[in-house]
Design a protein around this motif. Sequence first.
Motif, PDB file in Angstrom:
ATOM      1  N   GLN A 151       0.663 -37.201  17.679  1.00 52.24           N
ATOM      2  CA  GLN A 151       1.621 -36.228  17.165  1.00 52.24           C
ATOM      3  C   GLN A 151       0.897 -35.031  16.564  1.00 52.24           C
ATOM      4  O   GLN A 151      -0.303 -35.067  16.287  1.00 52.24           O
ATOM      5  CB  GLN A 151       2.512 -36.876  16.096  1.00 52.24           C
ATOM      6  CG  GLN A 151       3.540 -37.822  16.662  1.00 52.24           C
ATOM      7  CD  GLN A 151       4.461 -38.388  15.592  1.00 52.24           C
ATOM      8  OE1 GLN A 151       5.317 -39.188  15.877  1.00 52.24           O
ATOM      9  NE2 GLN A 151       4.285 -37.957  14.345  1.00 52.24           N
ATOM     10  N   TRP A 152       1.637 -33.965  16.314  1.00 57.00           N
ATOM     11  CA  TRP A 152       1.108 -32.765  15.680  1.00 57.00           C
ATOM     12  C   TRP A 152       0.453 -33.129  14.347  1.00 57.00           C
ATOM     13  O   TRP A 152       0.985 -33.919  13.564  1.00 57.00           O
ATOM     14  CB  TRP A 152       2.253 -31.769  15.463  1.00 57.00           C
ATOM     15  CG  TRP A 152       1.815 -30.456  14.878  1.00 57.00           C
ATOM     16  CD1 TRP A 152       1.332 -29.379  15.543  1.00 57.00           C
ATOM     17  CD2 TRP A 152       1.824 -30.114  13.491  1.00 57.00           C
ATOM     18  NE1 TRP A 152       1.022 -28.375  14.669  1.00 57.00           N
ATOM     19  CE2 TRP A 152       1.319 -28.793  13.392  1.00 57.00           C
ATOM     20  CE3 TRP A 152       2.201 -30.783  12.329  1.00 57.00           C
ATOM     21  CZ2 TRP A 152       1.193 -28.136  12.162  1.00 57.00           C
ATOM     22  CZ3 TRP A 152       2.065 -30.134  11.111  1.00 57.00           C
ATOM     23  CH2 TRP A 152       1.558 -28.819  11.044  1.00 57.00           C
ATOM     24  N   GLN A 170       5.235 -29.514  20.240  1.00 56.31           N
ATOM     25  CA  GLN A 170       3.941 -29.945  20.782  1.00 56.31           C
ATOM     26  C   GLN A 170       3.704 -31.429  20.518  1.00 56.31           C
ATOM     27  O   GLN A 170       4.109 -31.972  19.496  1.00 56.31           O
ATOM     28  CB  GLN A 170       2.781 -29.169  20.124  1.00 56.31           C
ATOM     29  CG  GLN A 170       2.885 -27.668  20.232  1.00 56.31           C
ATOM     30  CD  GLN A 170       1.943 -26.962  19.271  1.00 56.31           C
ATOM     31  OE1 GLN A 170       0.979 -27.556  18.793  1.00 56.31           O
ATOM     32  NE2 GLN A 170       2.229 -25.696  18.976  1.00 56.31           N
ATOM     33  N   ILE A 171       3.012 -32.062  21.465  1.00 54.39           N
ATOM     34  CA  ILE A 171       2.445 -33.394  21.302  1.00 54.39           C
ATOM     35  C   ILE A 171       1.270 -33.460  22.272  1.00 54.39           C
ATOM     36  O   ILE A 171       1.214 -32.676  23.239  1.00 54.39           O
ATOM     37  CB  ILE A 171       3.490 -34.505  21.540  1.00 54.39           C
ATOM     38  CG1 ILE A 171       2.969 -35.849  21.003  1.00 54.39           C
ATOM     39  CG2 ILE A 171       3.902 -34.578  23.003  1.00 54.39           C
ATOM     40  CD1 ILE A 171       4.054 -36.908  20.879  1.00 54.39           C
ATOM     41  N   TYR A 172       0.309 -34.339  22.042  1.00 48.58           N
ATOM     42  CA  TYR A 172      -0.953 -34.261  22.772  1.00 48.58           C
ATOM     43  C   TYR A 172      -1.422 -35.632  23.236  1.00 48.58           C
ATOM     44  O   TYR A 172      -1.034 -36.674  22.699  1.00 48.58           O
ATOM     45  CB  TYR A 172      -2.055 -33.669  21.875  1.00 48.58           C
ATOM     46  CG  TYR A 172      -1.579 -32.596  20.941  1.00 48.58           C
ATOM     47  CD1 TYR A 172      -1.379 -31.294  21.391  1.00 48.58           C
ATOM     48  CD2 TYR A 172      -1.321 -32.880  19.605  1.00 48.58           C
ATOM     49  CE1 TYR A 172      -0.929 -30.303  20.532  1.00 48.58           C
ATOM     50  CE2 TYR A 172      -0.871 -31.902  18.735  1.00 48.58           C
ATOM     51  CZ  TYR A 172      -0.672 -30.615  19.198  1.00 48.58           C
ATOM     52  OH  TYR A 172      -0.227 -29.646  18.342  1.00 48.58           O
ATOM     53  N   ASN A 199       4.097 -29.598  26.076  1.00 54.04           N
ATOM     54  CA  ASN A 199       5.141 -28.794  25.452  1.00 54.04           C
ATOM     55  C   ASN A 199       6.485 -29.500  25.553  1.00 54.04           C
ATOM     56  O   ASN A 199       6.783 -30.181  26.547  1.00 54.04           O
ATOM     57  CB  ASN A 199       5.247 -27.424  26.132  1.00 54.04           C
ATOM     58  CG  ASN A 199       4.132 -26.491  25.701  1.00 54.04           C
ATOM     59  OD1 ASN A 199       3.733 -26.491  24.545  1.00 54.04           O
ATOM     60  ND2 ASN A 199       3.639 -25.693  26.639  1.00 54.04           N
ATOM     61  N   THR A 242      11.309 -29.139  16.344  1.00 54.98           N
ATOM     62  CA  THR A 242      10.989 -30.154  15.342  1.00 54.98           C
ATOM     63  C   THR A 242      12.033 -31.261  15.397  1.00 54.98           C
ATOM     64  O   THR A 242      13.240 -30.986  15.399  1.00 54.98           O
ATOM     65  CB  THR A 242      10.972 -29.550  13.930  1.00 54.98           C
ATOM     66  OG1 THR A 242       9.988 -28.520  13.866  1.00 54.98           O
ATOM     67  CG2 THR A 242      10.635 -30.613  12.883  1.00 54.98           C
ATOM     68  N   TRP A 300      -2.250 -31.001  26.504  1.00 48.18           N
ATOM     69  CA  TRP A 300      -1.296 -30.352  25.599  1.00 48.18           C
ATOM     70  C   TRP A 300       0.074 -30.441  26.251  1.00 48.18           C
ATOM     71  O   TRP A 300       0.297 -29.914  27.335  1.00 48.18           O
ATOM     72  CB  TRP A 300      -1.690 -28.901  25.383  1.00 48.18           C
ATOM     73  CG  TRP A 300      -0.786 -28.114  24.468  1.00 48.18           C
ATOM     74  CD1 TRP A 300       0.549 -27.917  24.579  1.00 48.18           C
ATOM     75  CD2 TRP A 300      -1.196 -27.401  23.290  1.00 48.18           C
ATOM     76  NE1 TRP A 300       1.024 -27.127  23.572  1.00 48.18           N
ATOM     77  CE2 TRP A 300      -0.027 -26.785  22.753  1.00 48.18           C
ATOM     78  CE3 TRP A 300      -2.408 -27.197  22.652  1.00 48.18           C
ATOM     79  CZ2 TRP A 300      -0.060 -26.002  21.608  1.00 48.18           C
ATOM     80  CZ3 TRP A 300      -2.437 -26.411  21.515  1.00 48.18           C
ATOM     81  CH2 TRP A 300      -1.279 -25.822  20.992  1.00 48.18           C
ATOM     82  N   VAL A 310       8.075 -34.610  17.258  1.00 45.98           N
ATOM     83  CA  VAL A 310       7.322 -33.415  17.647  1.00 45.98           C
ATOM     84  C   VAL A 310       7.502 -32.344  16.578  1.00 45.98           C
ATOM     85  O   VAL A 310       8.487 -32.342  15.831  1.00 45.98           O
ATOM     86  CB  VAL A 310       7.758 -32.876  19.026  1.00 45.98           C
ATOM     87  CG1 VAL A 310       7.509 -33.910  20.100  1.00 45.98           C
ATOM     88  CG2 VAL A 310       9.226 -32.437  19.004  1.00 45.98           C
ATOM     89  N   HIS A 311       6.522 -31.453  16.519  1.00 52.56           N
ATOM     90  CA  HIS A 311       6.589 -30.315  15.615  1.00 52.56           C
ATOM     91  C   HIS A 311       5.987 -29.129  16.338  1.00 52.56           C
ATOM     92  O   HIS A 311       5.014 -29.274  17.094  1.00 52.56           O
ATOM     93  CB  HIS A 311       5.837 -30.619  14.323  1.00 52.56           C
ATOM     94  CG  HIS A 311       6.165 -29.682  13.199  1.00 52.56           C
ATOM     95  ND1 HIS A 311       7.432 -29.176  12.997  1.00 52.56           N
ATOM     96  CD2 HIS A 311       5.389 -29.156  12.199  1.00 52.56           C
ATOM     97  CE1 HIS A 311       7.423 -28.391  11.934  1.00 52.56           C
ATOM     98  NE2 HIS A 311       6.199 -28.342  11.441  1.00 52.56           N
ATOM     99  N   TYR A 312       6.574 -27.956  16.135  1.00 57.75           N
ATOM    100  CA  TYR A 312       6.174 -26.758  16.870  1.00 57.75           C
ATOM    101  C   TYR A 312       6.265 -26.975  18.384  1.00 57.75           C
ATOM    102  O   TYR A 312       5.563 -26.322  19.143  1.00 57.75           O
ATOM    103  CB  TYR A 312       4.759 -26.324  16.486  1.00 57.75           C
ATOM    104  CG  TYR A 312       4.653 -25.821  15.083  1.00 57.75           C
ATOM    105  CD1 TYR A 312       5.082 -24.537  14.747  1.00 57.75           C
ATOM    106  CD2 TYR A 312       4.144 -26.638  14.086  1.00 57.75           C
ATOM    107  CE1 TYR A 312       4.994 -24.081  13.446  1.00 57.75           C
ATOM    108  CE2 TYR A 312       4.067 -26.195  12.771  1.00 57.75           C
ATOM    109  CZ  TYR A 312       4.491 -24.918  12.455  1.00 57.75           C
ATOM    110  OH  TYR A 312       4.413 -24.465  11.158  1.00 57.75           O
TER     111      TYR A 312
END
Length: 446
Positions: free
Chosen positions: A96-97, A15-17, A52, A57, A50, A11-13
Amino acid sequence: MRRPVEGEVHVHYGQIYVESGPDDHGPGLAEAFAGQGAGLCGAATPGFLWLNTGLHTGDVGFTVEVRDQAPPPDPAWEDVVEVSFRPASARSALVQWAGEDSWDLDLEETDHRVRYCATGMDRASETDTRSAGEPQLDRYLLQFWPAPPEPDRVLKETSRTAAYWHRYARTLPPPPTPAERAEAARRERLARETEERERHLAHERRQWGGRLPSDALRTVGGNVSGLRDFDPALLHALDTAGPATQRAVARFAARRACEVAGLTALDWVAHALTALAEDRPLPPPFDDDARMWHALASDPDVPDRTVGRAVPPERPSHEPAGSALMSGLFRRAAPFVVGPAAAFEESRDPSLPDEERQDPPPSDPGSGPLVAMFTIGRPDPSLRISQPHMALPAVTAAAEPDPLRAALDAVYAAVVTYGEDHPALLAEVWSFCEERPASPGPRFTH
């Protein structure tokens, strides 16, 4: 039950979707959670989720389950939310981001209930970044099963991180309805179409000297674009001058072209100019292009006259600065000299080194085919062209049934025939447009 994802994902920031729509870019954070009470899994945008995470990171534990029915709650998870989701296409994936990696989920295009479970969010949020080899800080479970749409819900809230995201989601206004989305899309489409139309009209105004052309000028065809480069205002003046003036201009241009080319002393050319002046069909050989060019090539009295190329005045360009036309890729112009005047043309390009120069192959102007050479970009004024060959098209153009096209094509042919002296010709043509509209202009007989 299927588990298309099991292990660790990056993950980065935080976030993953889950993506299933055709667009390359998903919604923003506020759009994804608009109108929700649960802030961990944003499902406000159709076909998109979205998710969280606590960790900013690094790698987190992540499992995706696809089930046939709702699973029983697992008390081991600290934070749990549920939302409804329907894939927007046959392809759905955990992404992933920035699209750095993805996993196909193979969800059916039907309504699903989604449960998102988390544990260790506060510890991961405080640590912020997990490096390779460090112990796992947070992990997540994402479960799907078929179910009709329901409002989003917070089933369990333990961590401060989850509480923060829930509060954030509850401050957002509800998402637009399908009707509102459709209306927004319609307005955006209309705005794009209007912008494109205005851009096209601005481009057209620049081409036509700051004034939009009439339908007649748009559809007249022929050499309208060639003459427009020299004097777009003249085209508008000829357009409004009326058929009588247009026909008079066509005859005038044809005669002037033949005069400057030295052709009026030839009987077969003089007869054609007389026919034009008397509104009669052109006599042979002007009734057939092949015969006309053969007559020019075979008549020993045709003068050997050349002229430099007519160069349009500089005007602001409508081409992008980086386009091929503006980059100098086509700087070298090809020679255009045929017929008797070809003997006076340079046989080699002086800009080339000696080893690259080649003599042209011999040709018989009386029997060989005529070849038109076209160049892209501004013409090279140092090149010479045959005036007799440029003048004859003015005669045939003046006989065109459409008086506007006859005037435009004949004047353009005369401009090319005059070459570097074309401003004098255009000044004379302007005198016709500045006379009373009812005046047909001078008539010429031989």
